[in-house]
Design an enzyme around this catalytic site. Structure first.
Site, short mmCIF file in Angstrom:
data_model
loop_
_atom_site.label_atom_id
_atom_site.label_comp_id
_atom_site.label_asym_id
_atom_site.label_seq_id
_atom_site.Cartn_x
_atom_site.Cartn_y
_atom_site.Cartn_z
N THR A 7 70.24 85.25 26.13
CA THR A 7 70.31 83.89 25.89
C THR A 7 71.10 83.21 26.96
O THR A 7 72.08 83.77 27.57
CB THR A 7 71.13 83.56 24.47
OG1 THR A 7 70.86 82.55 24.24
CG2 THR A 7 72.54 84.13 24.32
N ASN A 9 72.32 80.02 25.69
CA ASN A 9 72.83 79.14 24.80
C ASN A 9 74.24 79.62 24.24
O ASN A 9 74.52 80.69 23.69
CB ASN A 9 71.93 79.14 23.55
CG ASN A 9 72.28 78.10 22.41
OD1 ASN A 9 73.63 78.12 22.11
ND2 ASN A 9 71.45 77.71 21.71
N LYS A 12 74.65 80.28 20.51
CA LYS A 12 74.47 81.44 19.93
C LYS A 12 75.11 82.40 20.49
O LYS A 12 75.54 83.54 19.76
CB LYS A 12 73.15 81.69 20.45
CG LYS A 12 71.83 81.00 20.11
CD LYS A 12 70.54 81.63 20.48
CE LYS A 12 69.37 80.91 19.77
NZ LYS A 12 68.10 81.31 20.20
N ASP A 68 65.01 84.79 18.54
CA ASP A 68 64.12 83.42 18.50
C ASP A 68 64.23 82.78 17.14
O ASP A 68 64.12 83.58 16.41
CB ASP A 68 62.79 83.70 19.19
CG ASP A 68 62.42 82.25 19.33
OD1 ASP A 68 62.88 81.83 20.53
OD2 ASP A 68 61.48 81.68 19.04
N THR A 69 64.57 81.56 17.16
CA THR A 69 65.00 80.81 15.96
C THR A 69 64.11 79.49 15.80
O THR A 69 63.55 78.91 16.82
CB THR A 69 66.48 80.41 15.73
OG1 THR A 69 67.15 81.88 15.70
CG2 THR A 69 66.71 79.75 14.62
N GLY A 151 72.38 72.86 17.80
CA GLY A 151 71.05 72.43 17.55
C GLY A 151 71.03 71.55 16.25
O GLY A 151 71.40 70.32 16.42
N LYS A 174 79.47 79.67 8.47
CA LYS A 174 77.89 79.59 8.95
C LYS A 174 77.34 81.02 9.09
O LYS A 174 76.47 81.36 8.69
CB LYS A 174 77.74 78.82 9.84
CG LYS A 174 76.28 78.99 10.77
CD LYS A 174 76.32 78.06 12.01
CE LYS A 174 74.70 78.20 12.45
NZ LYS A 174 74.41 77.54 13.83
N ARG A 180 70.90 83.86 11.60
CA ARG A 180 71.33 84.75 12.71
C ARG A 180 72.41 85.79 12.24
O ARG A 180 72.30 86.78 12.57
CB ARG A 180 71.92 83.91 13.78
CG ARG A 180 72.11 84.68 15.03
CD ARG A 180 72.42 83.83 16.00
NE ARG A 180 71.41 82.94 16.54
CZ ARG A 180 71.44 81.67 16.12
NH1 ARG A 180 72.29 81.14 15.52
NH2 ARG A 180 70.35 80.81 16.38
#
Ligand code: IMP
Length: 195
Positions: A7, A9, A12, A68-69, A151, A174, A180
């Site tokens: 990733t 990101n 993430k 992958d989300t 996001g 979260k 995730r």
């Protein structure tokens, strides 16, 4: 255990490090000198997740995983789904994606705003692939609220915390309930049992 997370990101990466905890040292493609964007051209979350993990494995030959989300919104027939990253533009623009999502939902005001995040994680370990999945059910807020997460978090209200968007909850909460979190905890349990 040292393992590469496919990733770029930062959100993430931060979440994965917190979810997996001290037993795992996460390395990114950028740490290993891979700076190009890893392709994700599949038609499903699973295909994209495999594509990202395989891309890295073929280049680096090291144990790695990819996530992958997608966000599925019932009133939009499951959109943006696998296209969640490039919903509004070609460039992972979180703000533009949220603006488009709220605009599309404004066109169907009488529909329920139920939605879910789904994550598919592909782990490649010693050349073999393993899959882990997680889902977070909730609904889309009327407007964006909160500054944490990333996001679509500012417009996603999880069933577990009905008064707030995920962007108001903080990472710890979260990660406990998220798509995730579920997928990566399953991966960590598998790794602890099998390696
Ligand atoms: P990808 O898995 O990186 O392709 O992400 C797809 C899209 O979903 C991107 O726009 C992400 O920002 C968004 N996304 C992925 N995970 C989350 C999350 O946990 N919360 C909110 N948005 C997310």
């Amino acid at each position: 255990m040292k393992i590469v997370f496919a990733t770029g990101n930062r959100g993430k990466l931060r979440e994965a490090a917190e979810i997996l905890g001290e037993g795992f040292e996460l390395v990114t493609p950028a740490d290993m000198g891979i700076t190009e964007e890893i392709p994700e051209t599949g038609d499903t979350l699973k295909e994209n997740s495999i594509q990202k993990a395989q891309y890295l494995y073929e280049r680096m030959g090291c144990n790695c995983f990819a996530d992958d989300t997608g966000l599925e919104v019932d009133a939009l027939g499951g959109a943006p789904g696998v296209h969640s990253a490039r919903y509004a533009t070609d460039g992972h623009d979180f703000d533009a994606n949220i603006v488009k999502l709220l605009a599309e939902l404004a066109k169907v005001p009488d529909q329920p705003r139920t939605a879910r995040f789904k994550s598919v994680v592909t782990l490649i370990i010693d050349g073999e692939m393993h899959f882990f999945e997680g889902t977070l059910e909730g609904k889309i807020a009327q407007e964006r609220v909160g500054t944490q997460g990333f996001g679509y978090d500012p417009v996603f209200i999880a069933d577990e915390a009905p008064g707030h968007t995920v962007a108001e909850l903080g990472d710890e909460f979260k990660n406990r309930i998220s798509h995730r979190g579920k997928a990566l905890r399953a991966m960590a349990a598998w790794l602890r049992e099998n390696s």
